[in-house]
Each structure stands twice: as C-alpha cells, then as structure tokens.
Scaffold this active site. Sequence first.
Site, PDB file in Angstrom:
ATOM      1  CB  VAL A 271      -0.942  -0.008   1.230  1.00  0.00           C
ATOM      2  CG1 VAL A 271      -1.810   1.237   1.244  1.00  0.00           C
ATOM      3  CG2 VAL A 271      -1.804  -1.271   1.224  1.00  0.00           C
ATOM      4  N   PRO A 272       1.118   1.830  -1.161  1.00  0.00           N
ATOM      5  CG  PRO A 272       0.857   2.674  -3.325  1.00  0.00           C
ATOM      6  CD  PRO A 272       0.270   1.689  -2.347  1.00  0.00           C
ATOM      7  CB  CYS A 273       2.128   5.258   2.735  1.00  0.00           C
ATOM      8  SG  CYS A 273       3.283   4.087   3.460  1.00  0.00           S
ATOM      9  CG  HIS A 274       6.659   4.414  -1.419  1.00  0.00           C
ATOM     10  ND1 HIS A 274       5.921   3.247  -1.258  1.00  0.00           N
ATOM     11  CD2 HIS A 274       7.005   4.461  -2.723  1.00  0.00           C
ATOM     12  CE1 HIS A 274       5.841   2.620  -2.425  1.00  0.00           C
ATOM     13  NE2 HIS A 274       6.488   3.343  -3.333  1.00  0.00           N
TER      14      HIS A 274
END
Length: 165
Positions: free
Chosen positions: A125-128
């Site tokens: 889950v690409p919070c970056h």
Amino acid sequence: MTYALTDSPIGPLTLVGEDDALSGLYMHQGRHVPDAAAFGERDDAAHPEARRQLGEYFAGERRRFTVPLRARGSQFQRRVWAALAEIPYGQTCSYGELTARLGLAPQAVRAVAGANGRNPISIIVPCHRVLGADGRLTGYAGGVARKQFLLDLERPAAAREQLLF
C-alpha cells in the site's frame, strides 16, 4: 496469525498475516510498529507469495501487488489506505491532493497524513508515493532514506514510459 522476517534492499521486513491475507508489512526500526507479541507465531517460510512479489518489486519486475490484504484500522484509515493503493506506480501526489481525491475539505489534510503514516502494509500500500505540498519527502514511517529509495526504484520505469509517448 504468523509472521516472517525477510531481507530486502531497504533492510529487514516483517510480514504479518492471518489465513491467506497480509495484515502488516513493517520495516526494521520503523515508526508505528506494533509489539512483536501481537504478530503471532514466527514462521520465516510463511507468506511466500508476499515474499515472492516483494522480490519481484525490488528487482524492478512488478508494479502492482496482488497479495490479499486485511489491514486493521478505523473506517477513515481504511478509506485513506484504499486511496493510497490507487496511486500508480512511479507517480506521486501531495497530501493535499490525496485529501481532495477523498472528497474531503482541505482542513482534513492532517488527518489524512496521520492515517497515511499509520499504514500497516507499507510498500504494497504505497504510502511512500505521497509528498509534501512543495514536493519534499516528508512523513515516512520507514524514514526518508527508505522513501527516497522506493521512489528512485519506481522513477526510472515511469521516466522511460514518458519517453515512449
């Protein structure tokens, strides 16, 4: 619940899951990592599909994860995490843009940033991919150096695609 430790280019990762779904992916010494006692039994052979897909991602061969997920959080947090999953590989947005995508008032940006920082399944889950309003790298539970690594890993492919069109 079981957990497995796996190596990665950004250091050890802890994969936590139950049944066939991943409920946590934590970076070594990251912020907001629950106590390991909550992870269940350690089995480094567990979660083979998640480990395989992460290996492909770090090798530049995977852009989208298909591992079943079961993140635990409030309804608001889960809504923010679902929006994070919609940010395409190699692209970024600001916290303000993410807030607007969710149909929330600009004043909700802090709450959105807080939910982003509590994402229990980082990388997948690409919070970056969420940046500060001025494009700066801010607010990453795994640390700014890891955020930069992940963005750099994705950026070359995105830049190559732009050259093709």
